[in-house]
Design a protein around this motif. Structure first.
Motif, PDB file in Angstrom:
ATOM      1  N   GLY A  40      -8.995 -12.378  -7.082  1.00 45.57           N
ATOM      2  CA  GLY A  40     -10.433 -12.175  -6.922  1.00 45.57           C
ATOM      3  C   GLY A  40     -10.943 -10.883  -7.513  1.00 45.57           C
ATOM      4  O   GLY A  40     -12.147 -10.654  -7.557  1.00 45.57           O
ATOM      5  N   GLY A  41     -10.031 -10.016  -7.947  1.00 44.44           N
ATOM      6  CA  GLY A  41     -10.456  -8.768  -8.581  1.00 44.44           C
ATOM      7  C   GLY A  41     -11.049  -7.756  -7.637  1.00 44.44           C
ATOM      8  O   GLY A  41     -11.616  -6.754  -8.071  1.00 44.44           O
ATOM      9  N   ASN A  42     -10.923  -7.981  -6.310  1.00 42.92           N
ATOM     10  CA  ASN A  42     -11.571  -7.065  -5.377  1.00 42.92           C
ATOM     11  C   ASN A  42     -10.627  -6.024  -4.803  1.00 42.92           C
ATOM     12  O   ASN A  42     -10.975  -5.292  -3.894  1.00 42.92           O
ATOM     13  N   SER A  43      -9.411  -5.969  -5.302  1.00 43.76           N
ATOM     14  CA  SER A  43      -8.514  -4.871  -4.945  1.00 43.76           C
ATOM     15  C   SER A  43      -7.710  -4.498  -6.188  1.00 43.76           C
ATOM     16  O   SER A  43      -7.601  -5.285  -7.125  1.00 43.76           O
ATOM     17  N   ASN A  44      -7.158  -3.314  -6.173  1.00 43.61           N
ATOM     18  CA  ASN A  44      -6.494  -2.829  -7.378  1.00 43.61           C
ATOM     19  C   ASN A  44      -5.290  -1.973  -6.998  1.00 43.61           C
ATOM     20  O   ASN A  44      -5.435  -0.942  -6.339  1.00 43.61           O
ATOM     21  N   TRP A  45      -4.112  -2.417  -7.424  1.00 48.98           N
ATOM     22  CA  TRP A  45      -2.875  -1.658  -7.191  1.00 48.98           C
ATOM     23  C   TRP A  45      -2.363  -1.030  -8.492  1.00 48.98           C
ATOM     24  O   TRP A  45      -1.194  -0.685  -8.585  1.00 48.98           O
ATOM     25  N   ARG A  46      -3.246  -0.892  -9.466  1.00 48.77           N
ATOM     26  CA  ARG A  46      -2.816  -0.336 -10.752  1.00 48.77           C
ATOM     27  C   ARG A  46      -3.303   1.097 -10.944  1.00 48.77           C
ATOM     28  O   ARG A  46      -3.809   1.460 -11.986  1.00 48.77           O
ATOM     29  N   GLY A  47      -3.170   1.898  -9.896  1.00 47.01           N
ATOM     30  CA  GLY A  47      -3.533   3.303 -10.037  1.00 47.01           C
ATOM     31  C   GLY A  47      -4.091   3.969  -8.802  1.00 47.01           C
ATOM     32  O   GLY A  47      -3.826   5.153  -8.557  1.00 47.01           O
ATOM     33  N   PRO A  48      -4.895   3.281  -7.976  1.00 48.24           N
ATOM     34  CA  PRO A  48      -5.468   3.945  -6.813  1.00 48.24           C
ATOM     35  C   PRO A  48      -4.432   4.341  -5.753  1.00 48.24           C
ATOM     36  O   PRO A  48      -3.248   3.997  -5.835  1.00 48.24           O
ATOM     37  N   ILE A  49      -4.927   5.039  -4.749  1.00 50.84           N
ATOM     38  CA  ILE A  49      -4.117   5.521  -3.624  1.00 50.84           C
ATOM     39  C   ILE A  49      -4.364   4.594  -2.439  1.00 50.84           C
ATOM     40  O   ILE A  49      -5.511   4.363  -2.060  1.00 50.84           O
ATOM     41  N   TRP A  50      -3.287   4.092  -1.873  1.00 50.46           N
ATOM     42  CA  TRP A  50      -3.360   3.181  -0.732  1.00 50.46           C
ATOM     43  C   TRP A  50      -2.668   3.829   0.463  1.00 50.46           C
ATOM     44  O   TRP A  50      -1.529   4.281   0.363  1.00 50.46           O
ATOM     45  N   PHE A  51      -3.336   3.829   1.609  1.00 53.03           N
ATOM     46  CA  PHE A  51      -2.796   4.502   2.779  1.00 53.03           C
ATOM     47  C   PHE A  51      -1.530   3.873   3.343  1.00 53.03           C
ATOM     48  O   PHE A  51      -0.617   4.606   3.762  1.00 53.03           O
ATOM     49  N   PRO A  52      -1.393   2.554   3.443  1.00 54.50           N
ATOM     50  CA  PRO A  52      -0.192   2.029   4.106  1.00 54.50           C
ATOM     51  C   PRO A  52       1.105   2.442   3.439  1.00 54.50           C
ATOM     52  O   PRO A  52       2.046   2.860   4.114  1.00 54.50           O
ATOM     53  N   VAL A  53       1.163   2.328   2.117  1.00 53.10           N
ATOM     54  CA  VAL A  53       2.413   2.688   1.438  1.00 53.10           C
ATOM     55  C   VAL A  53       2.594   4.204   1.393  1.00 53.10           C
ATOM     56  O   VAL A  53       3.724   4.704   1.444  1.00 53.10           O
ATOM     57  N   ASN A  54       1.509   4.963   1.317  1.00 58.42           N
ATOM     58  CA  ASN A  54       1.626   6.416   1.396  1.00 58.42           C
ATOM     59  C   ASN A  54       2.174   6.831   2.760  1.00 58.42           C
ATOM     60  O   ASN A  54       3.003   7.747   2.862  1.00 58.42           O
ATOM     61  N   TYR A  55       1.692   6.170   3.805  1.00 56.68           N
ATOM     62  CA  TYR A  55       2.175   6.498   5.144  1.00 56.68           C
ATOM     63  C   TYR A  55       3.679   6.232   5.255  1.00 56.68           C
ATOM     64  O   TYR A  55       4.428   7.053   5.818  1.00 56.68           O
TER      65      TYR A  55
END
Length: 865
Positions: A742-757
């Protein structure tokens, strides 16, 4: 104990049902899978926003700043009209998945400001423009921008220019389990006097049209007083201050407007048509299943007006005590949060942490979806299309959802998501560990979990595969509660452990294609991180051996091992089960390091593509996929090992006698700091090499956390040419230009809290083993050496800094929007986005995904600012 802690204890012991009423109304019920009865599963188109005011919902209700009882029989929310809009503002507006240039997106400004865990006190803010709301303009401008452009938000349209808007604060305070006081305070922020139509609304969810039974009623009992009567739920009284006119209609579909057929009586949008168009569309006999108190507020420039109401079982109840009740509940909320929020945080950090927890608590929703009934249809209603029998969720007929659940985002994602909910449980455990445990247990109950052991993912496709993180969440919630209460809930741990055994077995049997302990799983929640859609059949056939899928299973094995050892402290038979999960871990960890996923030259983990009759192909994308192997780590205390001699003997025998299986796995015999043993996929040498990339500012390390994709792919996108088709993965720090998922999320560069945690937690565990002497450059190339606990703390501070004012008084989350940064009526209201710009920390994606971004509350609590 504080008064709120007493209420929590009374609720836990079932002495008083303090959580009967809460913010369980959704922000959006239209455009959901539940309400979709279309032939081809086009949920957004079948039930759009334009129909929401006129069409009765089958499964859930929605509303503005709304509440309901926990079965959503009776609902209350606020409706507004500025005299210019074509419709009442009864619910939030946003673009659908196809309308948004980056998928669905709410186009409103609203904030969850406060809530206690029993919802004894709650506060919500909605910013309502005084000019006509730009519905069409938002659709048109976002369409024109396309995927290459940024999203056009409400604030971009100029409707807040000259401060011509109303701040509508809605507060609730309980004076009993069925006694709710309501305060609505409206501020005119503009330079001129303005009128606002305020319509606090009470209604029954329509169950009678689908399930039969007597239609409940709301009638006027006295000026400004309505009585709501339900055959099984009893009677409630709503008293509105000042005895405003009460308007009545029915919560029934307007067939004439939508389908051109006759209406049997009054309809859902009757109050809307009466107020906006002056229609004779409300019941003059002052009765119906939907009622609104109609206030016409004339508010001077810079002035405010306040309205009070009370919803209670008590007949004849007045509003005399309302100010006293609000003062008491607000004071008690402050006292409760003083026990949760560290005293040494700054005032700004305390505010951010409290708003994060408020967002977690406001994001509860009564979620109703009975798949069997949805597939088969209702009596007296049009039959579902034939294709439904073999279509979406058709093999989940056992699933029966009718519970209060924690939502990722009550507008953008108003449905539970299994791996999101696991992360929600962590900050929730700080304030209400009972609710956190209930959430985790629900997902593994027999009316949720598939008979084969699979955990449902989310309503768009329950059969999709999310990372198996419920074991981790259960173990963390158990430990958080044990630390706060002084005793752990072993009954909870045992209950969920037995169900997780079924889910673990499902993974082993379904996702290890070649029996080599290398796992697939599809997209695993990381949406577009791969070179192609990892949940779809691969081009040219074959399968993908996934570094992340395999690592998640190694982590899962260690989570269940830890739980088994804890249970074995009092029940020795669990010691054998712990040994079993340790062996599972060893097999998986060996596969990770010997089956081609580790690249010795690059010092990184990659996915491996297997295609029939062709050489395996390593997909050298430097992404979060290659960092997830760090999550599979446990530093076991020396005393814990010694306490289980059978487990210790089995561990030592295995290491001594099966070097073929322990090859490439972190050494499990060498004692570390304080005699701890290390169980991990990566040994200290591999750890150094991976961290050299993770902590490199030219790669993963951002000023605001760890990026999901290395920034090296900004100038050098990964490109794969396969069977005449070219696929590429570029670094994109904000919205995605890809249409995957759907193009409404992006894992190609942004910062995501769950995996950072999880990265932070993993570094803390490694530090428990390697100690202070193991030091790495932070950042890579800087010459500054830190131990891993210090690295973890620094990453935590960078994540928290997204929301905190910097030395210039600016919050990175607001980006370049000056009004949000500087205006005193905006700058301290903090949104918790789905993910964050990989370079500047500004918020991206769903704007109210306090869900897993609420983890910032735990980071502030444990690591400060």
């Amino acid at each position: 104990m504080t008064a709120e802690e007493v209420r929590l204890e009374e609720a836990r012991e079932r002495k008083k049902h303090w959580k009967r009423w809460g913010p369980y109304l959704s922000e959006r019920a239209w455009g959901t899978v539940r309400e979709d009865y279309s032939p081809h599963g086009t949920a957004w188109d079948y039930f759009p926003h334009d129909q929401a005011r006129s069409r009765a919902y089958r499964w859930n209700e929605d509303g503005l700043a709304g509440i309901s009882d926990r079965r959503q029989v009776l609902c209350f929310s606020v409706a507004l009209w500025n005299g210019r809009d074509p419709i009442l503002k009864e619910r939030l507006f946003g673009l659908t998945g196809s309308q948004g240039n980056h998928g669905e997106d709410v186009k409103e400004l609203y904030y969850y400001l406060d809530s206690t865990p029993t919802h004894s006190y709650m506060k919500y803010l909605y910013k309502y423009p005084q000019s006509e709301y730009p519905y069409a303009r938002l659709v048109e401008e976002n369409a024109r921008k396309g995927r290459a452009g940024r999203e056009v938000e409400l604030i971009d349209t100029g409707v807040f220019a000259e401060d011509r808007y109303f701040d509508v604060f809605v507060e609730y305070a309980k004076d009993g389990i069925d006694d709710l006081h309501v305060r609505i305070e409206v501020h005119n922020r503009g330079p001129d006097a303005a009128e606002l139509h305020l319509l606090p609304t009470l209604w029954f969810r329509n169950t009678w049209s689908w399930n039969g039974g007597k239609r409940p009623s709301i009638r006027q009992a006295a000026p400004g007083v309505a009585v709501a009567e339900h055959e099984s739920e009893g009677t409630y009284h709503l008293r509105a201050e000042g005895a405003p006119e009460l308007l009545f209609t029915e919560n029934e579909t307007n067939h004439k407007r939508l389908f051109g057929s006759a209406n049997p009586g009054y309809v859902k949008d009757g109050i809307n048509d009466h107020v906006v168009q002056g229609s004779r569309s409300v019941n003059q006999e002052q009765a119906g299943s939907k009622c609104a108190a109609h206030y016409r507020l004339q508010i001077g420039a810079g002035q405010s007006k306040t309205v009070h109401l009370r919803l209670t079982r008590e007949n004849g109840a007045t509003l005399e005590r309302t100010p006293e009740v609000f003062a008491a509940r607000k004071r008690e909320a402050d006292e409760f949060y003083a026990t949760v929020i560290p005293a040494d945080l700054s005032g700004d950090a305390k505010s951010v942490m409290r708003q994060a927890l408020a967002g977690m608590l406001w994001s509860k929703q009564f979620y109703h979806y009975v798949v069997r009934d949805w597939l088969g249809g209702d009596k007296g209603q049009p039959a579902p299309p034939n294709g439904r029998k073999n279509g979406r969720n058709s093999d989940w007929g056992h699933l029966y959802n009718a519970d209060v659940l924690s939502m990722p985002d009550k507008w953008e994602y108003p449905w539970f998501a299994a791996w999101d909910l696991a992360f929600h449980a962590i900050p929730l455990a700080l304030v209400d560990s009972d609710f956190a445990k209930e959430q985790l247990l629900l997902l593994v109950r027999e009316w949720y979990m598939h008979p084969n052991g699979q955990i449902p993912a989310y309503e768009w496709a329950f059969g999709d595969v999310n990372p198996p993180v419920l074991g981790w969440a259960a173990w963390r919630v158990y430990k958080i509660e044990k630390k706060r209460r002084g005793v752990g809930d072993r009954a909870f741990l045992k209950r969920i452990f037995h169900k997780l055994l079924l889910n673990f077995t499902w993974w082993v049997n379904r996702k290890d294609a070649e029996g080599h302990n290398v796992f697939q799983g599809g997209f695993l929640g990381l949406d577009n991180i791969g070179v192609f859609d990892r949940s779809a059949p691969l081009p040219g056939g074959g399968h993908l051996e996934q570094s992340d899928g395999t690592s998640w299973m190694a982590m899962y094995s260690l989570n269940l091992l830890s739980i088994a050892l804890e249970l074995a402290c009092e029940e020795p038979e669990y010691e054998d089960v712990a040994s079993k999960f340790w062996e599972h871990f060893v097999h998986i960890a060996r596969a990770m390091n010997t089956m081609g996923l580790w690249d010795e030259q690059d010092g990184f983990y990659y996915d491996l593509l297997h295609r029939p009759g062709q050489k395996e192909l390593k997909l050298k994308i430097r992404s979060m996929v290659g960092l997830i192997p760090l999550f599979a780590v446990e530093a076991i205390e020396a005393g814990r090992i010694e306490g289980f001699p059978g487990f210790a003997r089995r561990l030592d025998w295995f290491v001594d006698n099966r070097p073929d299986l322990t090859e490439g796995v972190a050494c499990m015999q060498t004692p570390g700091d304080d005699g701890r043993r290390l169980l991990a996929i990566v040994d200290p040498n591999k750890l150094r090499r991976v961290l050299a990339r993770l902590l490199d500012e030219k790669e993963f390390l951002s000023p605001y956390g760890v990026r999901a994709l290395s920034a090296v792919h900004r100038a050098d996108p990964y490109v794969l040419n396969l069977d005449g088709q070219s696929y590429s993965v570029p670094y994109e720090p904000a919205e995605s230009s890809s249409g995957l998922f759907g193009g409404n999320s992006n894992w190609r560069g942004p910062i995501w809290f769950p995996v950072n945690y999880l990265l932070i937690e993993s570094l803390q565990k490694f530090h428990h083993y390697v100690g202070d002497s193991f030091r790495v450059e932070f950042p890579t190339g800087s010459g500054k050496m830190l131990n891993l606990a210090e690295v973890a703390a620094e990453l935590s501070r960078r994540l928290a800094a997204i929301f905190l004012r910097d030395e210039r008084g600016r919050r990175p989350v607001f980006g370049r929007e000056e009004k949000l940064q500087r205006d005193p009526h905006f700058r301290d209201y903090v949104p918790f986005h789905e993910y964050f710009h990989g370079d500047d920390g500004s918020g991206v994606g769903a704007s109210h995904q306090t869900g897993w971004t609420g983890l910032v509350a735990k980071l502030l609590q444990q690591s400060g600012e």
